[in-house]
Scaffold this motif. Structure first.
Motif, mmCIF file in Angstrom:
data_model
loop_
_atom_site.group_PDB
_atom_site.id
_atom_site.type_symbol
_atom_site.label_atom_id
_atom_site.label_comp_id
_atom_site.label_asym_id
_atom_site.label_seq_id
_atom_site.Cartn_x
_atom_site.Cartn_y
_atom_site.Cartn_z
ATOM 1 N N SER A 2 63.114 46.403 19.067
ATOM 2 C CA SER A 2 64.149 45.972 19.938
ATOM 3 C C SER A 2 63.250 46.374 21.316
ATOM 4 O O SER A 2 62.461 47.323 21.447
ATOM 5 C CB SER A 2 65.444 46.726 19.768
ATOM 6 O OG SER A 2 65.132 47.925 19.969
ATOM 7 N N ARG A 29 71.758 51.021 19.352
ATOM 8 C CA ARG A 29 70.591 51.513 18.891
ATOM 9 C C ARG A 29 70.685 51.718 17.362
ATOM 10 O O ARG A 29 69.703 51.687 16.859
ATOM 11 C CB ARG A 29 70.623 52.871 19.586
ATOM 12 C CG ARG A 29 70.160 52.760 21.076
ATOM 13 C CD ARG A 29 69.636 54.220 21.714
ATOM 14 N NE ARG A 29 70.933 54.762 22.079
ATOM 15 C CZ ARG A 29 71.302 56.029 21.468
ATOM 16 N NH1 ARG A 29 70.399 56.462 20.419
ATOM 17 N NH2 ARG A 29 72.407 56.697 21.897
ATOM 18 N N ASN A 65 59.744 49.688 15.780
ATOM 19 C CA ASN A 65 61.216 49.326 16.725
ATOM 20 C C ASN A 65 60.889 48.041 17.148
ATOM 21 O O ASN A 65 60.316 47.792 18.327
ATOM 22 C CB ASN A 65 61.435 50.398 17.848
ATOM 23 C CG ASN A 65 62.373 50.115 18.670
ATOM 24 O OD1 ASN A 65 63.163 49.098 18.592
ATOM 25 N ND2 ASN A 65 62.497 50.774 19.786
ATOM 26 N N ASP A 118 76.536 51.541 23.482
ATOM 27 C CA ASP A 118 75.087 51.978 23.678
ATOM 28 C C ASP A 118 74.656 52.706 22.226
ATOM 29 O O ASP A 118 73.376 52.378 21.827
ATOM 30 C CB ASP A 118 74.661 52.744 24.863
ATOM 31 C CG ASP A 118 75.198 52.424 26.154
ATOM 32 O OD1 ASP A 118 75.233 51.188 26.449
ATOM 33 O OD2 ASP A 118 75.174 53.018 27.267
ATOM 34 N N PRO A 126 60.305 51.355 23.295
ATOM 35 C CA PRO A 126 60.518 49.782 23.019
ATOM 36 C C PRO A 126 59.462 49.180 22.504
ATOM 37 O O PRO A 126 58.165 49.355 22.826
ATOM 38 C CB PRO A 126 60.867 49.518 24.509
ATOM 39 C CG PRO A 126 61.377 50.742 25.193
ATOM 40 C CD PRO A 126 60.396 51.698 24.485
ATOM 41 N N THR A 145 61.867 59.935 18.495
ATOM 42 C CA THR A 145 62.217 58.750 19.372
ATOM 43 C C THR A 145 61.059 57.803 19.378
ATOM 44 O O THR A 145 59.893 57.941 19.411
ATOM 45 C CB THR A 145 62.003 59.428 20.684
ATOM 46 O OG1 THR A 145 63.143 60.349 21.201
ATOM 47 C CG2 THR A 145 62.058 58.367 22.279
ATOM 48 N N LEU A 157 64.814 48.137 23.269
ATOM 49 C CA LEU A 157 65.491 49.455 23.572
ATOM 50 C C LEU A 157 64.427 50.676 23.251
ATOM 51 O O LEU A 157 64.023 50.737 22.123
ATOM 52 C CB LEU A 157 66.884 49.722 22.788
ATOM 53 C CG LEU A 157 67.880 48.601 22.758
ATOM 54 C CD1 LEU A 157 69.156 48.678 21.994
ATOM 55 C CD2 LEU A 157 68.199 48.246 24.290
ATOM 56 N N THR A 158 64.842 51.952 23.878
ATOM 57 C CA THR A 158 64.352 53.162 23.501
ATOM 58 C C THR A 158 65.243 53.742 22.507
ATOM 59 O O THR A 158 66.430 53.793 22.858
ATOM 60 C CB THR A 158 64.074 54.153 24.727
ATOM 61 O OG1 THR A 158 63.035 53.677 25.813
ATOM 62 C CG2 THR A 158 63.604 55.478 24.431
ATOM 63 N N LEU A 159 64.925 54.039 21.380
ATOM 64 C CA LEU A 159 65.597 54.597 20.425
ATOM 65 C C LEU A 159 65.483 55.951 20.306
ATOM 66 O O LEU A 159 64.424 56.640 19.312
ATOM 67 C CB LEU A 159 65.403 54.183 18.746
ATOM 68 C CG LEU A 159 65.211 52.401 18.993
ATOM 69 C CD1 LEU A 159 65.124 52.131 17.356
ATOM 70 C CD2 LEU A 159 66.707 52.021 19.350
ATOM 71 N N GLU A 160 66.362 56.683 21.052
ATOM 72 C CA GLU A 160 66.036 58.236 21.305
ATOM 73 C C GLU A 160 66.606 58.884 20.228
ATOM 74 O O GLU A 160 67.709 58.482 19.810
ATOM 75 C CB GLU A 160 66.676 58.596 22.667
ATOM 76 C CG GLU A 160 66.367 60.320 23.011
ATOM 77 C CD GLU A 160 67.094 60.523 24.269
ATOM 78 O OE1 GLU A 160 66.626 61.769 24.983
ATOM 79 O OE2 GLU A 160 67.799 59.676 24.959
ATOM 80 N N GLN A 169 65.808 58.694 16.915
ATOM 81 C CA GLN A 169 66.307 58.007 16.058
ATOM 82 C C GLN A 169 66.103 58.794 14.398
ATOM 83 O O GLN A 169 65.127 59.170 14.273
ATOM 84 C CB GLN A 169 65.399 56.794 15.953
ATOM 85 C CG GLN A 169 65.734 55.634 14.878
ATOM 86 C CD GLN A 169 67.104 55.015 15.092
ATOM 87 O OE1 GLN A 169 67.540 54.834 16.295
ATOM 88 N NE2 GLN A 169 67.369 54.085 14.441
ATOM 89 N N VAL A 216 69.763 48.630 15.273
ATOM 90 C CA VAL A 216 68.158 47.909 15.511
ATOM 91 C C VAL A 216 67.663 48.264 14.109
ATOM 92 O O VAL A 216 67.708 49.193 13.206
ATOM 93 C CB VAL A 216 67.570 48.889 16.445
ATOM 94 C CG1 VAL A 216 65.969 48.208 16.319
ATOM 95 C CG2 VAL A 216 67.982 48.581 17.787
#
Length: 402
Positions: free
Chosen positions: A52, A390, A50, A386, A118, A115, A54-57, A59, A393
């Motif tokens: 980015s 995500r 990942n 939002d 970041p 998940t 961002l947290t990619l919850e 994913q 990304v």
């Protein structure tokens, strides 16, 4: 509850094999030796990056099986494999599924939900044996079903959070009151149920939530409705991680030649969106303009953010459903324009033959588990933005020999 809560820290001793494993007979000392005790002979590392902040919850991660064989394991066997998180010296199962997209008995993709922290690289160990097979029993959080009658033009796909259906190419959305799978319930029983939720869109003549169109110059050619060419619908996978339906459309005649589309509709565990992957076949090298339509709602507030790749609408749903939210998410670079005539806000995305074009649609219902925060129209738009951030990304997947 997140997918990882159920799967990441599940010790290897509680794996249930239907066909081949004999883990129960192994001693505790043998169990700590690793997945080899289950009969796995080889392994490699899957790296998921990942890039980015961002947290990619939760994913959805889709792994190309051909890429595995080409880069690290030519003898990789999708009928006997498993993915493990090996942090802390413990082998914890990561639930996944292998999907055969063309029904030739060879799996093309492996899917998992994870998940991703970041700016991180997640490393999973993939164990396999070149021969043999087994079946792993896992909690089902996604499902798909075909038409209830032979030759029908309907199909449905769902996660535990949302359900979608194709009716003559129009896309409907089922608002859920609580997490769970509802498509296994018979249509008659579901219509009478007050505990599951309800269809929140009156599709009418519109595209609903994502019905597809192709453009021939300035002329829009809807691929939905009784007068449109009807797709052949096939359930590719009934879960447990991804419910997957394939739609194969007859050739569409345009000034640039015939265009043939194959669309894969996906719903992933612990996610409320529907992902659409469109594979385009055409003899022309020119861009093919196509895209989803989002039904115009009564009393709606709608917006298009070209930079963020989002189209959102909030307004009245079907009958007594109350307010609903509709959205489409797309890569900004793919956007060619918007056709706002008629009953829909229709996106014109530029695709090319031989390439896959991906976009997403999502719905919300003011009385369901997908209800946005107040004020709902602005809350829905914020949530979609939002989600778009995500989903867009560029997650990178690599394979390393071990």
């Amino acid at each position: 509850m997140r997918q990882e809560t159920d799967t990441r820290r599940r010790p290897i001793a509680i794996l249930v094999f239907v066909a081949a494993a004999a883990l129960a007979a192994a001693s505790p000392a043998a169990q700590t030796a690793g997945p080899e005790v289950l009969g796995f002979k080889k392994h490699f590392i899957v790296q998921i990056t990942n890039p980015s902040p961002l947290t990619l919850e939760n994913q959805a991660v889709v792994i190309d099986v051909a890429a595995i064989r080409a880069s690290v394991a030519a003898d990789f066997n999708t009928y006997m494999y498993a993915l493990f998180d090996t942090k802390g010296g413990e082998y914890a199962l990561v639930v996944s599924q292998a999907d055969d997209l063309d029904k030739d008995r060879y799996h093309d993709e492996i899917v998992l939900v994870r998940t991703l922290p970041p700016s991180s690289t997640t490393k999973l160990a993939c164990y396999y044996t070149p021969e043999r097979s087994f079946q792993l029993m896992a909690t089902q959080k996604a499902f798909a079903r075909g038409a209830s009658e032979a030759g029908g033009v309907e199909a449905g796909w769902e996660s535990d959070l949302a359900a979608y259906k194709s009716v003559q190419g129009r896309i409907g959305f089922f608002g859920k009151l609580q997490p769970g799978l509802i498509l296994k319930i018979s249509p008659a029983a579901l219509a009478k149920s007050k505990d599951s939720g309800m269809d929140v869109l009156d599709l009418g003549e519109s595209a609903g939530l994502g019905g597809l169109s192709v453009w021939d110059g300035a002329t829009r050619i809807p691929l939905f409705g009784p007068a449109a060419p009807q797709a052949k619908l096939t359930v590719i996978s009934p879960g447990p991680v991804r419910g997957l339906v394939k739609a194969e459309y007859p050739a569409v005649k345009t000034a640039g030649g015939d265009v043939t589309l194959t669309v894969f509709f996906s719903a992933f565990a612990d996610n409320s969106y529907s992902r659409q992957d469109v594979v385009i076949a055409s003899k022309s090298d020119a861009p093919v303009l196509l895209g989803p339509g989002i039904q115009k709602l009564a009393g709606e507030t709608w917006s298009l953010d070209k930079a963020k790749g989002s189209l959102t609408a909030w307004g009245k749903g079907a009958g007594k459903a109350g307010d609903v939210g509709l959205a489409a998410i797309f890569a900004p670079a793919d956007l060619s324009g918007v056709d706002d005539a008629g009953l829909d806000h229709a996106l014109k995305l530029a695709g090319r033959a031989g390439h896959k074009l991906t976009y997403w649609v999502a719905g919300a219902w003011e009385r369901g588990i997908s209800a946005p925060e107040n004020p709902p129209a602005k809350g829905w738009a914020r949530r979609v933005d939002d989600l778009a951030a995500r989903l867009l990304v560029p997650v990178k997947i690599e394979f390393k020999a071990q």
